[in-house]
Every structure is written in C-alpha cells, then in structure tokens.
Design a protein around this motif. Sequence first.
Motif, PDB file in Angstrom:
ATOM      1  N   UNK A  21       0.814  -1.218   0.000  1.00  0.00           N
ATOM      2  CA  UNK A  21       0.000   0.000   0.000  1.00  0.00           C
ATOM      3  C   UNK A  21       0.844   1.263   0.000  1.00  0.00           C
ATOM      4  N   UNK A  22       1.908   1.261   0.763  1.00  0.00           N
ATOM      5  CA  UNK A  22       2.790   2.426   0.804  1.00  0.00           C
ATOM      6  C   UNK A  22       3.513   2.602  -0.530  1.00  0.00           C
ATOM      7  N   UNK A  23       3.909   1.495  -1.136  1.00  0.00           N
ATOM      8  CA  UNK A  23       4.543   1.574  -2.455  1.00  0.00           C
ATOM      9  C   UNK A  23       3.562   2.135  -3.484  1.00  0.00           C
ATOM     10  N   UNK A  24       2.321   1.674  -3.430  1.00  0.00           N
ATOM     11  CA  UNK A  24       1.295   2.205  -4.337  1.00  0.00           C
ATOM     12  C   UNK A  24       1.075   3.699  -4.100  1.00  0.00           C
ATOM     13  N   UNK A  25       1.090   4.104  -2.830  1.00  0.00           N
ATOM     14  CA  UNK A  25       0.915   5.523  -2.502  1.00  0.00           C
ATOM     15  C   UNK A  25       2.078   6.347  -3.057  1.00  0.00           C
ATOM     16  N   UNK A  26       3.295   5.864  -2.929  1.00  0.00           N
ATOM     17  CA  UNK A  26       4.439   6.587  -3.500  1.00  0.00           C
ATOM     18  C   UNK A  26       4.262   6.767  -5.009  1.00  0.00           C
ATOM     19  N   UNK A  27       3.818   5.722  -5.693  1.00  0.00           N
ATOM     20  CA  UNK A  27       3.601   5.819  -7.132  1.00  0.00           C
ATOM     21  C   UNK A  27       2.502   6.825  -7.453  1.00  0.00           C
ATOM     22  N   UNK A  28       1.460   6.853  -6.640  1.00  0.00           N
ATOM     23  CA  UNK A  28       0.372   7.807  -6.860  1.00  0.00           C
ATOM     24  C   UNK A  28       0.836   9.240  -6.616  1.00  0.00           C
ATOM     25  N   UNK A  29       1.652   9.463  -5.595  1.00  0.00           N
ATOM     26  CA  UNK A  29       2.190  10.801  -5.329  1.00  0.00           C
ATOM     27  C   UNK A  29       3.074  11.233  -6.490  1.00  0.00           C
ATOM     28  N   UNK A  30       3.889  10.309  -6.981  1.00  0.00           N
ATOM     29  CA  UNK A  30       4.758  10.607  -8.122  1.00  0.00           C
ATOM     30  C   UNK A  30       3.909  11.031  -9.330  1.00  0.00           C
ATOM     31  N   UNK A  31       2.819  10.327  -9.560  1.00  0.00           N
ATOM     32  CA  UNK A  31       1.963  10.607 -10.717  1.00  0.00           C
ATOM     33  C   UNK A  31       1.137  11.881 -10.546  1.00  0.00           C
ATOM     34  N   UNK A  32       0.647  12.128  -9.322  1.00  0.00           N
ATOM     35  CA  UNK A  32      -0.295  13.222  -9.081  1.00  0.00           C
ATOM     36  C   UNK A  32       0.357  14.511  -8.591  1.00  0.00           C
ATOM     37  N   UNK A  33       1.516  14.422  -7.971  1.00  0.00           N
ATOM     38  CA  UNK A  33       2.198  15.614  -7.486  1.00  0.00           C
ATOM     39  C   UNK A  33       1.667  16.175  -6.184  1.00  0.00           C
ATOM     40  N   UNK A  34       0.798  15.414  -5.520  1.00  0.00           N
ATOM     41  CA  UNK A  34       0.320  15.846  -4.209  1.00  0.00           C
ATOM     42  C   UNK A  34      -0.207  14.656  -3.429  1.00  0.00           C
ATOM     43  N   UNK A  82      15.777   9.599  -3.426  1.00  0.00           N
ATOM     44  CA  UNK A  82      15.927   8.499  -2.475  1.00  0.00           C
ATOM     45  C   UNK A  82      14.643   7.672  -2.415  1.00  0.00           C
ATOM     46  N   UNK A  83      13.499   8.347  -2.405  1.00  0.00           N
ATOM     47  CA  UNK A  83      12.213   7.652  -2.391  1.00  0.00           C
ATOM     48  C   UNK A  83      12.013   6.791  -3.627  1.00  0.00           C
ATOM     49  N   UNK A  84      12.389   7.320  -4.783  1.00  0.00           N
ATOM     50  CA  UNK A  84      12.274   6.536  -6.021  1.00  0.00           C
ATOM     51  C   UNK A  84      13.194   5.319  -5.975  1.00  0.00           C
ATOM     52  N   UNK A  85      14.382   5.489  -5.407  1.00  0.00           N
ATOM     53  CA  UNK A  85      15.310   4.371  -5.268  1.00  0.00           C
ATOM     54  C   UNK A  85      14.743   3.310  -4.325  1.00  0.00           C
ATOM     55  N   UNK A  86      14.199   3.717  -3.179  1.00  0.00           N
ATOM     56  CA  UNK A  86      13.627   2.760  -2.235  1.00  0.00           C
ATOM     57  C   UNK A  86      12.420   2.048  -2.848  1.00  0.00           C
ATOM     58  N   UNK A  87      11.611   2.778  -3.605  1.00  0.00           N
ATOM     59  CA  UNK A  87      10.458   2.184  -4.278  1.00  0.00           C
ATOM     60  C   UNK A  87      10.918   1.131  -5.289  1.00  0.00           C
ATOM     61  N   UNK A  88      11.923   1.456  -6.087  1.00  0.00           N
ATOM     62  CA  UNK A  88      12.436   0.500  -7.071  1.00  0.00           C
ATOM     63  C   UNK A  88      13.001  -0.744  -6.380  1.00  0.00           C
ATOM     64  N   UNK A  89      13.726  -0.540  -5.286  1.00  0.00           N
ATOM     65  CA  UNK A  89      14.280  -1.680  -4.546  1.00  0.00           C
ATOM     66  C   UNK A  89      13.160  -2.544  -3.972  1.00  0.00           C
ATOM     67  N   UNK A  90      12.131  -1.905  -3.438  1.00  0.00           N
ATOM     68  CA  UNK A  90      11.002  -2.650  -2.878  1.00  0.00           C
ATOM     69  C   UNK A  90      10.307  -3.464  -3.971  1.00  0.00           C
ATOM     70  N   UNK A  91      10.040  -2.845  -5.119  1.00  0.00           N
ATOM     71  CA  UNK A  91       9.381  -3.560  -6.218  1.00  0.00           C
ATOM     72  C   UNK A  91      10.238  -4.732  -6.684  1.00  0.00           C
ATOM     73  N   UNK A  92      11.552  -4.574  -6.677  1.00  0.00           N
ATOM     74  CA  UNK A  92      12.445  -5.674  -7.058  1.00  0.00           C
ATOM     75  C   UNK A  92      12.352  -6.808  -6.039  1.00  0.00           C
ATOM     76  N   UNK A  93      12.259  -6.457  -4.751  1.00  0.00           N
ATOM     77  CA  UNK A  93      12.098  -7.499  -3.724  1.00  0.00           C
ATOM     78  C   UNK A  93      10.785  -8.247  -3.926  1.00  0.00           C
ATOM     79  N   UNK A  94       9.717  -7.526  -4.260  1.00  0.00           N
ATOM     80  CA  UNK A  94       8.436  -8.180  -4.539  1.00  0.00           C
ATOM     81  C   UNK A  94       8.569  -9.173  -5.689  1.00  0.00           C
ATOM     82  N   UNK A  95       9.204  -8.751  -6.758  1.00  0.00           N
ATOM     83  CA  UNK A  95       9.385  -9.609  -7.927  1.00  0.00           C
ATOM     84  C   UNK A  95      10.189 -10.852  -7.577  1.00  0.00           C
ATOM     85  N   UNK A  96      11.303 -10.658  -6.870  1.00  0.00           N
ATOM     86  CA  UNK A  96      12.156 -11.785  -6.506  1.00  0.00           C
ATOM     87  C   UNK A  96      11.449 -12.737  -5.543  1.00  0.00           C
TER      88      UNK A  96
END
Length: 117
Positions: A21-34, A82-96
């Motif tokens: 959920x937090x990863x999804x929220x980060x992606x939504x903030x990135x897309x929406x800007x708020x 840093x947030x984008x890096x942590x998000x990418x690392x988290x998504x990679x952990x999910x995939x693995x």
Amino acid sequence: MSRAEPRVRILLGSVIAMGPGKADLLEAIEAEGSISAAARLMGMSYRRAWLLVDTMNQSFREALVETAAGGKGGGGARVTDFGRDMLARYREMETKAGAAIADEISAFSTYLTPPQD
C-alpha cells in the motif's frame, strides 16, 4: 478464480516501513504531485495518506516524500530521488520473492476456496 500472491512488508520493529500500500501511494504521489490527489486516486482519506507518508519518512534515513506548504498557488508533494530508489528496490524485492515461491504458491492455491467477491 483469483490468484494467490505473497505480500512483502518490511518491518521496522512493529512499524511497517514499506509494504504494498505504501509503495502504491508513493507511485500515486509521483503521478499526481500531491498527497491529497494521490489519496483521492487511491480512495483513501488525506489524513490516512499523510500518516502513511509520515511513517515512511520517519522509517528511513532520508525522506521519501517532500512536501511544500499549501496556500494560493502552493502545496504539493514530490517523491525524492531516495524515495524513487527505495520504491524501485522494494518492487524488485516483490518480484524476486514472488518468483522464488511461485511453484509453492501455485500448489498452495489448489487448497484455497474461491473468493466470495
């Protein structure tokens, strides 16, 4: 039938520092800007979204999301580098994690009842 899938959560003590959920929220903030627009997009209250962002920012050594003061023409939020890096690392952990247990999840799923949507 819905597919069973693992959910990765990174705990810091009893606090979930990062989860789906937090990863999804980060992606939504990135897309929406708020935070408020991201919350609306995800169907959650602004307060809930703000608390999730605050938890993430307090859980990491650097902020994942930076906010600007509101007001006329102001406001907004952005995911930091840093947030984008942590998000990418988290998504990679999910995939693995998913790949590592795919066979077991498939076998396990045969014993589950269909969801009652």
